[in-house]
Write a protein that holds these residues in place. Structure first.
Motif, PDB file in Angstrom:
ATOM      1  N   GLU A   1      11.212  14.226 -16.658  1.00 46.75           N
ATOM      2  CA  GLU A   1       9.797  13.882 -16.813  1.00 46.75           C
ATOM      3  C   GLU A   1       8.963  15.141 -17.038  1.00 46.75           C
ATOM      4  O   GLU A   1       9.095  16.127 -16.310  1.00 46.75           O
ATOM      5  N   PRO A   2       8.090  15.127 -18.027  1.00 45.68           N
ATOM      6  CA  PRO A   2       7.249  16.304 -18.291  1.00 45.68           C
ATOM      7  C   PRO A   2       6.155  16.428 -17.230  1.00 45.68           C
ATOM      8  O   PRO A   2       5.803  15.449 -16.560  1.00 45.68           O
ATOM      9  N   PRO A   3       5.606  17.598 -17.060  1.00 50.86           N
ATOM     10  CA  PRO A   3       4.473  17.740 -16.136  1.00 50.86           C
ATOM     11  C   PRO A   3       3.248  16.993 -16.675  1.00 50.86           C
ATOM     12  O   PRO A   3       3.163  16.689 -17.862  1.00 50.86           O
ATOM     13  N   GLY A   4       2.316  16.750 -15.782  1.00 51.31           N
ATOM     14  CA  GLY A   4       1.104  16.043 -16.182  1.00 51.31           C
ATOM     15  C   GLY A   4       0.974  14.713 -15.466  1.00 51.31           C
ATOM     16  O   GLY A   4       1.629  14.455 -14.452  1.00 51.31           O
ATOM     17  N   ARG A   5       0.112  13.852 -16.003  1.00 54.82           N
ATOM     18  CA  ARG A   5      -0.195  12.582 -15.340  1.00 54.82           C
ATOM     19  C   ARG A   5       0.929  11.576 -15.560  1.00 54.82           C
ATOM     20  O   ARG A   5       1.418  11.396 -16.680  1.00 54.82           O
ATOM     21  N   HIS A   6       1.326  10.914 -14.467  1.00 50.58           N
ATOM     22  CA  HIS A   6       2.281   9.805 -14.504  1.00 50.58           C
ATOM     23  C   HIS A   6       1.748   8.696 -13.604  1.00 50.58           C
ATOM     24  O   HIS A   6       0.819   8.902 -12.810  1.00 50.58           O
ATOM     25  N   TRP A   7       2.353   7.514 -13.743  1.00 52.35           N
ATOM     26  CA  TRP A   7       1.875   6.356 -13.003  1.00 52.35           C
ATOM     27  C   TRP A   7       2.962   5.879 -12.044  1.00 52.35           C
ATOM     28  O   TRP A   7       4.063   5.513 -12.457  1.00 52.35           O
ATOM     29  N   LEU A   8       2.643   5.910 -10.756  1.00 52.15           N
ATOM     30  CA  LEU A   8       3.567   5.546  -9.689  1.00 52.15           C
ATOM     31  C   LEU A   8       3.334   4.096  -9.288  1.00 52.15           C
ATOM     32  O   LEU A   8       2.200   3.689  -9.020  1.00 52.15           O
ATOM     33  N   GLY A   9       4.395   3.313  -9.234  1.00 51.51           N
ATOM     34  CA  GLY A   9       4.263   1.901  -8.883  1.00 51.51           C
ATOM     35  C   GLY A   9       5.405   1.417  -8.013  1.00 51.51           C
ATOM     36  O   GLY A   9       6.319   2.178  -7.663  1.00 51.51           O
ATOM     37  N   LEU A  10       5.344   0.137  -7.657  1.00 52.68           N
ATOM     38  CA  LEU A  10       6.354  -0.497  -6.813  1.00 52.68           C
ATOM     39  C   LEU A  10       6.839  -1.768  -7.488  1.00 52.68           C
ATOM     40  O   LEU A  10       6.080  -2.448  -8.185  1.00 52.68           O
TER      41      LEU A  10
ATOM     42  N   TRP B   1       0.851  -1.185   0.000  1.00 52.36           N
ATOM     43  CA  TRP B   1       0.000   0.000   0.000  1.00 52.36           C
ATOM     44  C   TRP B   1       0.884   1.231   0.000  1.00 52.36           C
ATOM     45  O   TRP B   1       1.859   1.293   0.742  1.00 52.36           O
ATOM     46  N   VAL B   2       0.549   2.198  -0.854  1.00 49.42           N
ATOM     47  CA  VAL B   2       1.259   3.474  -0.882  1.00 49.42           C
ATOM     48  C   VAL B   2       0.428   4.475  -0.079  1.00 49.42           C
ATOM     49  O   VAL B   2      -0.680   4.834  -0.483  1.00 49.42           O
ATOM     50  N   ASP B   3       0.971   4.908   1.068  1.00 50.94           N
ATOM     51  CA  ASP B   3       0.248   5.884   1.894  1.00 50.94           C
ATOM     52  C   ASP B   3       0.348   7.291   1.319  1.00 50.94           C
ATOM     53  O   ASP B   3      -0.605   8.078   1.396  1.00 50.94           O
ATOM     54  N   ALA B   4       1.509   7.615   0.769  1.00 45.77           N
ATOM     55  CA  ALA B   4       1.720   8.943   0.199  1.00 45.77           C
ATOM     56  C   ALA B   4       2.714   8.835  -0.954  1.00 45.77           C
ATOM     57  O   ALA B   4       3.694   8.107  -0.850  1.00 45.77           O
ATOM     58  N   PRO B   5       2.441   9.517  -2.048  1.00 41.57           N
ATOM     59  CA  PRO B   5       1.266  10.350  -2.317  1.00 41.57           C
ATOM     60  C   PRO B   5       0.049   9.484  -2.638  1.00 41.57           C
ATOM     61  O   PRO B   5       0.177   8.386  -3.159  1.00 41.57           O
ATOM     62  N   VAL B   6      -1.137   9.994  -2.327  1.00 39.22           N
ATOM     63  CA  VAL B   6      -2.358   9.261  -2.622  1.00 39.22           C
ATOM     64  C   VAL B   6      -2.642   9.333  -4.113  1.00 39.22           C
ATOM     65  O   VAL B   6      -2.097  10.179  -4.833  1.00 39.22           O
ATOM     66  N   ALA B   7      -3.480   8.434  -4.590  1.00 38.39           N
ATOM     67  CA  ALA B   7      -3.835   8.410  -6.008  1.00 38.39           C
ATOM     68  C   ALA B   7      -4.434   9.753  -6.424  1.00 38.39           C
ATOM     69  O   ALA B   7      -5.301  10.297  -5.745  1.00 38.39           O
ATOM     70  N   GLY B   8      -3.932  10.292  -7.534  1.00 37.61           N
ATOM     71  CA  GLY B   8      -4.422  11.553  -8.059  1.00 37.61           C
ATOM     72  C   GLY B   8      -3.782  12.780  -7.442  1.00 37.61           C
ATOM     73  O   GLY B   8      -4.126  13.907  -7.830  1.00 37.61           O
ATOM     74  N   ALA B   9      -2.853  12.596  -6.493  1.00 37.93           N
ATOM     75  CA  ALA B   9      -2.232  13.741  -5.823  1.00 37.93           C
ATOM     76  C   ALA B   9      -1.348  14.532  -6.792  1.00 37.93           C
ATOM     77  O   ALA B   9      -0.773  13.985  -7.736  1.00 37.93           O
TER      78      ALA B   9
END
Length: 627
Positions: free
Chosen positions: A596-605, A514-522
């Motif tokens: 990395e450009p600004p905008g939406r990116h996908w954070l994973g583990l 579980w990723v506590d921070a940053p939350v999804a969409g942050a």
């Protein structure tokens, strides 16, 4: 020669040509969509039923499965062939409705009603999916037509048509009982209907229709009423809930408010009309729709139900032109345009589902189409893993969805399935038992190599660890999994390769995180911190890496104290998560972005187990702000 009377928004157009042009255009669009749209899970199971011919099944009467079998037998094992019979049946619905309306209210009104049968989104999209609703709609119209005829005179043709409609409906779905019950009540309310019900030819037609329920009755008698109990008892709470308001709101959205208002007025006026046929249409349509609206406050809300009132709307459509003629021109145009736009939006949704990039972009949204997603990718991964395993390796699925979808993709209707809560939730467990496809696990496999395919996201996350331990109880300690993340992990599968030897030891599960921070969409800056927790029952984790858009961007510090996590993951036997490193399962990392450009990116583990396993965790979206 053009009909010049003032009966609708299209009064100055050759309406018959409008109908056939609209009919052809929508049919071509539906063919194109049906050819590309990924298989829906219910369609896959109906295909599987068709490969096990029977008079009835645990979830449905036999007709839907028979049509699916006919489609693939004639056209090959692909989605368009599977859906072709349903598209053909759906194409008959607007034409038949136009003929019924034309006979009762005039030729022009008939073509107008037929146009709205195409534009009404619930009926306009029929056939795109291989579902029982297309045949139910046709059966409803046959009964509607026969009912209107018998109010004037009962003859052999009318009796045969009624018998056909009743039989086709009975062979389509339990839900057709609503059409039969309401139709019978409406006939009793009308003097002409009561007269017709005393005619021996009508009694014979009803008897023929009733006999079509025999296979379903026999199946339930042989199986402790499992199908009937699921459809009428198990799936419904039968207690009042306010979710029925959502049901009504969804109807207004899908039917469109303007058209729903027009149909409501048509039903109200029709029910008070002098003409028996008009009253028949108005009462039948209104009572079916209102009945399902009321049912929405007491019935199942977890499964799709927005299509239930369609038979009632079809019964009201012949009365629609009589309402629209009194509306101003702009209101008629608005009604047509709104219905057409909604129909295109629904077909557009299916197109979006068919495009991997668009579907992946929706992975962070609530409306993500999980029942359409990931099956092609899963089939490719299974084929590749099969080639790396010994000849004769069996495929076993952990739930009916995976079993049916893989079965269609691999042309194998005999994929065994483990016990799973959703098999029971969707009423498919009894059928799997009857086919001999229920697998108890390792005890059934013996020394045969097995590739176990698990639909991870079919279980709520709070119940996932419990499900993994249930898999261990059935199959023994789980080998390191091959994880398949589809659409950033919104659809997630785990492949376990058992080589046929008995594995001993404690239950080893896939990792949990579980990723506590940053939350999804942050929204985050160029530098931000990631923290959370992760564990792997049985062996523990060696390290955790942070990923962005599929590549590793940081090594996390792992082993921080996270008290309370172990206790949260309680198991039914009174035990807890068995990762030996509890409570030192926390991780954190500082991320510094560069190009990395600004905008939406996908954070994973990326989670590295102490047993050598490597698992990529599901990703979540974040918004990187401009500098």
């Amino acid at each position: 020669m053009r009909d010049k009377d003032e009966t609708g928004a299209l009064r100055d157009l050759p309406i018959e040509r409008v109908f056939w042009s609209l009919w052809s255009l929508v049919l071509l669009l539906k063919l194109a969509v049906a050819a590309k749209l990924p298989l829906f899970v219910d369609e896959a199971f109906y295909w599987q039923e068709g490969r096990h011919p029977a008079a009835a099944y645990s979830d449905l009467p036999g007709l839907t499965a028979w049509l699916a079998r006919i489609g693939v037998e004639l056209g090959g094992n692909h989605t368009l062939a599977l859906r072709a019979p349903f598209l053909l049946i759906a194409a008959l619905v607007p034409w038949l409705l136009a003929r019924i309306t034309a006979r009762e209210f005039g030729e022009r009104q008939g073509w107008i009603a037929g146009c709205f049968a195409i534009l009404l989104p619930l009926s306009g999209t029929l056939g795109v999916l291989a579902l029982p609703d297309a045949m139910m709609a046709l059966a409803t119209l046959l009964c509607l037509d026969a009912g209107a005829r018998l109010l004037r005179e009962v003859d052999a043709r009318t009796a045969v048509e009624l018998a056909a409609g009743l039989a086709l409906g009975a062979l389509s779905h339990y839900r057709f009982i609503a059409v039969i019950a309401v139709g019978f009540v409406v006939l009793l309310l009308l003097p002409e209907g009561r007269r017709a019900l005393r005619d021996v030819r009508l009694i014979i037609a009803v008897a023929i229709g009733a006999s079509a329920w025999a296979p379903l009755v026999a199946w339930n008698m042989d199986n402790a009423d499992a199908g009937l109990r699921f459809q009428l008892v198990d799936r419904h709470p039968w207690s009042f809930h306010l979710d029925g308001l959502w049901f009504i709101a969804i109807q207004a959205l899908l039917v469109t408010p303007a058209l729903l208002l027009a149909l409501a007025l048509a039903g109200a006026r029709g029910a008070r009309a002098v003409s028996p046929v008009t009253r028949y249409f108005g009462l039948l349509g209104s009572l079916v729709v209102l009945g399902f609206f009321v049912l929405g406050f007491f019935a199942d809300t977890e499964r799709v139900s927005f299509h239930w009132p369609l038979p009632g709307f079809l019964a009201l459509l012949p009365l629609l032109p009589g309402v629209l003629v009194a509306w101003p021109g702009w209101a008629r145009v608005l009604t047509v345009a709104w219905a057409g736009a909604t129909l295109l939006a629904m077909l557009g949704y299916y197109v979006a589902v068919s495009i991997p990039g668009l579907r992946a972009h929706s992975a962070g949204e609530k409306w993500y189409p999980s029942n359409f997603a990931g099956w092609d990718e899963l089939a490719r991964a299974v084929r590749a893993r099969q080639r790396a395993m010994p000849p004769g390796t069996r495929i076993v699925a952990d739930n009916f969805k995976v079993g049916a979808e893989l079965g269609f993709a691999l042309d194998d209707p005999r994929i065994a399935v483990l016990d799973h809560p959703i098999n029971h939730k969707h009423g498919r467990a009894p059928q799997l038992q009857l086919w001999g496809l229920h697998s108890a696990g390792r005890g059934d496999w013996g020394v045969t190599p097995v590739l176990l395919v698990v639909g991870v996201t079919e279980v709520e996350y709070k119940n996932l660890l419990q499900r993994y331990h249930a898999l261990c109880a059935m199959a023994g300690p789980l080998p390191p999994p091959q994880i398949l993340n589809v659409d950033h992990g919104r659809q997630r599968f785990a492949l376990f390769a058992f080589d046929g030897t008995t594995r001993a030891g404690e239950c080893t599960t896939p990792a949990m995180a579980w990723v506590d921070a940053p939350v999804a969409g942050a929204k985050v800056g160029r530098e931000f911190e990631v923290n959370g927790w992760a564990f792997k029952d049985g062996v523990g984790l060696a390290r955790v890496e942070i990923m962005l858009d599929g590549r590793v961007v940081a090594q996390a510090g792992y082993g921080a104290d996270r008290p309370g996590i172990r206790e949260y993951w309680a198991l039914p036997d009174g035990k807890y998560s068995s990762d030996p490193q509890h409570p030192k399962i926390g991780f954190s990392a500082k991320i510094a972005l560069d190009a990395e450009p600004p905008g939406r990116h996908w954070l994973g583990l990326r989670l590295h187990g102490r047993d050598g396993s490597v698992e990529d965790w599901a990703e979540q979206p974040i918004e990187v702000k401009r500098r």
